[in-house]
Motif scaffolding. Structure first.
Motif, short mmCIF file in Angstrom:
data_model
loop_
_atom_site.label_atom_id
_atom_site.label_comp_id
_atom_site.label_asym_id
_atom_site.label_seq_id
_atom_site.Cartn_x
_atom_site.Cartn_y
_atom_site.Cartn_z
N PRO A 148 0.94 -1.26 0.02
CA PRO A 148 -0.06 -0.15 -0.01
C PRO A 148 0.84 1.35 -0.15
CG PRO A 148 -0.93 -1.56 1.47
CD PRO A 148 0.21 -2.27 0.92
N GLN A 149 2.03 1.19 0.67
CA GLN A 149 2.94 2.41 0.71
C GLN A 149 3.30 2.67 -0.77
OE1 GLN A 149 4.06 4.29 3.50
NE2 GLN A 149 4.11 5.52 1.74
N GLU A 150 3.65 1.71 -1.70
CA GLU A 150 4.10 1.91 -2.92
C GLU A 150 2.93 2.51 -3.80
OE1 GLU A 150 7.33 -1.59 -4.04
OE2 GLU A 150 6.12 -1.95 -2.47
N ILE A 151 1.75 2.06 -3.58
CA ILE A 151 0.61 2.31 -4.21
C ILE A 151 0.52 3.80 -3.95
CG2 ILE A 151 -1.91 2.24 -4.58
CD1 ILE A 151 -0.16 -0.10 -5.51
N GLN A 152 0.56 4.29 -2.62
CA GLN A 152 0.60 5.69 -2.39
C GLN A 152 1.40 6.41 -3.15
OE1 GLN A 152 1.54 7.26 1.39
NE2 GLN A 152 -0.44 8.43 1.58
N PHE A 153 2.85 5.85 -2.95
CA PHE A 153 3.94 6.68 -3.58
C PHE A 153 3.60 7.11 -5.08
CE2 PHE A 153 7.95 6.30 -5.79
CZ PHE A 153 8.54 7.39 -5.54
N ILE A 154 3.25 5.84 -5.95
CA ILE A 154 3.09 6.07 -7.15
C ILE A 154 1.90 7.02 -7.23
CG2 ILE A 154 2.16 4.87 -9.44
CD1 ILE A 154 3.24 2.26 -8.02
#
Length: 399
Positions: free
Chosen positions: A151-157
């Motif tokens: 989820p952190q990578e999703i938010q980052f993108i």
């Protein structure tokens, strides 16, 4: 708090009742060895009722594609600045070589996560880089289940490209991502997160992204990073949020939901000094981890039946003990693991299938079974085609 009260709480859960938050805190605060033993025994009984006696495992490979990260979590020994000593960023050939090695070693899953690298863009977009990561693996090995991007990578993108979470998740799913790791959860309490990972997503956003994935047909796992600065009350708050998230997915009949819960005890040997000093120890306390493992089964088992310990963090001996206290799965072979190992974990980076099977075989009346990522048994050497998989994240029907 009387022993009779604890016995009553445990008996109610064996009769199908959900553990309340107050009761959960009571269980975690027990210090009497005999009471703790009763809690673990109840968790083991519930494991038998909710998930059966078979111990499952998955043949998988981790790919941590970069450790370059713009964030500075207080517990992380993995991240590096872009030009710092020890920083790395795998190229496409290296990623494909790791996927090829996984296939040659009969893996059915690639688990892929990495640092938040702001320079990882193609044609000015972070999403394009992540889509290329997916295409590099899926283009040659479409049969592999790609369990990728927290989820952190999703938010980052989404933040980098000014996109919605739903858009990012849909694009990654369409490209070939089959499920999402439920990592970056740490402790779902913002008071803790402000100390532990102040730059990371907050609790509400983590829950929103995971729920969006479920609504869009992307299964997720769920995790908890435990044994650092959090309290028993905050641990139970975390479990309660996961239970609520799963109940929403199931009651609203979303196409996907949480497939498993994994407890990740904190390893601080190589963590940044301020947190390491505050926690006061380098390795997990096994007894604490086993009690929390048991309470997690009691709290979540009606809704999330599959529970897994971390042999990387607890060692294989500790993981086997967890299988007697609420867990039904021993995890995966991993083949390589950098994030926890760089933190100073002693469990190793790779576990051969034969070693996992031998460990499971040491347990009485607990057969072993290879599974895929979504807990379906693999009955032959043929790797299941993830493109034909149905969105059925639970091998045991909840409630």
């Amino acid at each position: 708090m009387t022993t009779k009260t604890i016995e009553s709480i445990l008996e109610n859960t064996l009769n199908g009742a959900d553990l309340s938050a107050q009761e959960g805190v009571m269980l975690l605060n027990q210090t009497d060895p005999s009471i703790k033993s009763a809690i673990k025994h109840t968790a083991d009984q519930l494991r038998h009722l909710q998930a059966g006696d078979t111990v499952t495992y998955v043949i998988n490979r981790n790919i941590n594609y970069t450790n370059i990260c713009e964030q500075h979590c207080s517990f992380c020994a993995f991240r590096r600045d872009a030009n710092a000593e020890g920083s790395y960023w795998l190229d496409w050939e290296q990623i494909l070589a790791k996927a090829t090695d996984a296939v040659e070693r009969n893996a059915t899953e690639i688990c892929m996560q990495g640092g938040l690298n702001p320079t990882a863009k193609i044609n000015g977009l972070s999403l394009n880089y992540y889509l290329r990561l997916v295409a590099t693996i899926k283009g040659k090995y479409p049969q592999l289940h790609l369990h990728a991007f927290s989820p952190q990578e999703i938010q980052f993108i989404a933040k980098e490209d000014n996109l919605s979470y739903a858009y990012v998740i849909t694009a990654l799913k369409d490209a070939g991502v089959d499920s999402m790791p439920g990592t970056a959860a740490e402790i779902l309490n913002d008071d803790v997160r402000r100390i532990l990972c102040p730059e990371k997503t907050n609790t509400a956003t983590w829950l929103e992204i995971v729920s969006t994935a479920h609504r869009l047909g992307v299964p997720t796992t769920s995790t908890m990073l435990s044994g650092h600065i959090e309290t028993p009350t905050q641990q139970i708050e975390h479990l309660e949020k996961l239970r609520s998230l799963q109940k929403t997915a199931l009651e609203k009949a979303y196409p996907s939901a949480i497939s498993e819960f994994i407890l990740l005890p904190f390893v601080g040997q190589e963590a940044p000094k301020p947190l390491r000093k505050r926690v006061g120890r380098d390795q997990p306390v096994l007894d604490d981890a086993l009690l929390l493992t048991a309470v997690a089964r009691i709290m979540l088992g009606n809704w999330i039946p599959n529970h897994q310990p971390s042999w990387v963090k607890l060692g294989l001996t500790g993981a086997i003990e967890a299988l007697n206290g609420g867990c039904n799965d021993i995890g995966g072979t991993l083949m390589e693991e950098h994030i926890t190992t760089m933190a100073g974990a002693l469990g190793g980076t790779c576990m051969e299938v034969e070693t996992l099977i031998a460990a499971i075989s040491s347990l009485k009346n607990r057969p072993y079974q290879q599974r895929d990522t979504l807990y379906r048994p693999i009955l032959s050497d043929k790797i299941p085609d993830s493109s034909t998989q149905q969105n059925d994240p639970l091998s045991t029907n909840p409630r």
